[in-house]
Design an enzyme around this catalytic site. Sequence first.
Site, short mmCIF file in Angstrom:
data_model
loop_
_atom_site.label_atom_id
_atom_site.label_comp_id
_atom_site.label_asym_id
_atom_site.label_seq_id
_atom_site.Cartn_x
_atom_site.Cartn_y
_atom_site.Cartn_z
N HIS A 96 0.85 -1.19 0.00
CA HIS A 96 0.00 0.00 0.00
C HIS A 96 0.88 1.24 0.00
O HIS A 96 1.95 1.24 0.62
CB HIS A 96 -0.90 0.02 1.25
N ASP B 118 -7.95 -5.53 0.17
CA ASP B 118 -8.43 -6.43 -0.88
C ASP B 118 -8.04 -7.89 -0.66
O ASP B 118 -8.50 -8.76 -1.38
CB ASP B 118 -7.91 -5.96 -2.24
#
Length: 418
Positions: free
Chosen positions: A302, A359
Amino acid sequence: MDPAKLILDGNEYELPVVIGSEGEIGLDITKLRSASGAITLDPGYGGTGSCYSSITYINGEEGILRYRGYPIEQLAEKKRFVEVAYLLIYGDLPNETELDLFRHQLTHHSLIHEDMKKFFEGFPAEAHPMGVLSSMISSLSSYYPDSGNGEDIDLNIIRLLAKAKTIAAFSYKKSIGQPYVYPRNDLSYHADFLHMLYAVPAEEYVPPPAHEEALNMLLILHADHEQNCSTSTVRMVGSSQANLFASISAGVSALWGTLHGGANQKVIQMLQTILDDGADYRKYVDLAKDPNADFRLMGFGHRVYKNFDPRARILKGQADKVLGQMGVEDPLLDIARNLERIALEDDYFIERRLYPNVDFYSGIIYRAMGIPTNMFTVMFALGRLPGWIAQWKEMRDDPHGRIYRPRQIYMGETERSV
Ligand code: CMC
């Protein structure tokens, strides 16, 4: 704090310092170009703030996420998605009267214009539902034009929230060749969506409470995430004073990409590939580390979180519970857990501070609910709607707001003749 000082070509420039409510430091460079002729360069905007915002706070080093000051863990455990949507858009949690009105409005605007059904008919059955969602949201602007006054905008916000789930469910029904199921006014926001997705004319459909609860949590976890790719897109498009539907439709398109919301679909496809390949997860961790292989561990890494993504932490904890409640056993969950364990012990992932993101586990829960893989990113979009709307509204209401217009360093040919 004293201004920062920049020395460029022997000249000194002062850059005012801005400090956010959580102590974040920003250098204000808005006057730098006019004073010095120079611009800052930050491809991918990793070190650039594009706006002031009071909506969502993320501390990526410590794995903190708060909406309007409330920790995501508390909201996911104690609140309903419509309350969180209200919080994001209007700034505070609703009281009972406000919530009743909001729910009433969302329920009574959930039908889409009958003519819009013709649009669905024009798409091929295999059309990706994200493309359909983006197009249909954009087309709402033809039915509900925005004169720019506050009342129109407020009503269009309600319409968008209410109708997006109908559009999403219709696009799924179209893809499997079943008749569209109309919204029901006696159901909650989530239950109504599940009903439009799964009901068939021949039988009565009652959404299982475990599915409703899981969907509530998932939508809350996705509801906002400050200036990510899709949200910045919404703000960028909206900064030209494009209407709400056009701006959010652009956000849906940005979310679709596999490095952003599209990763949830890719995670499941990756886990399935690993399963089909004999569940050799170590091989895929090695592949993700190989600079010559065009492969990444989807659902890992991320830009902002350099610690656990708090949303992934919640989902990992919930995956077992939710699958247990639903009576589902999924071999992909074991592979996901093993993949995570091996990756988190590996120097490559440790050095780069790569952790599972939102996710990584969300798709496993969607699968257990029977949601088809190509609808996963649509689920993300439905959750993210209140965040996009809140950010669009904040940008519109900002008296100092300006059209987004970054600059560039030109690296092309200098003048030449034809
Ligand atoms: N697997 C293997 N290596 C990775 C991964 C990964 N998933 N993610 C980053 N890296 C490596 C990357 O190769 C680079 O290594 P090196 O320094 O040797 O070149 C380093 O880590 C930094 O990566 P980056 O691409 O510069 O980082 P970024 O901040 O530009 O990208 C990201 C962030 C999320 C796009 C990226 O981590 C990624 O592609 N992850 C997989 C896709 C994914 O799961 N996306 C969902 C994001 S969370 C949901 C959302 O909000 O959209």
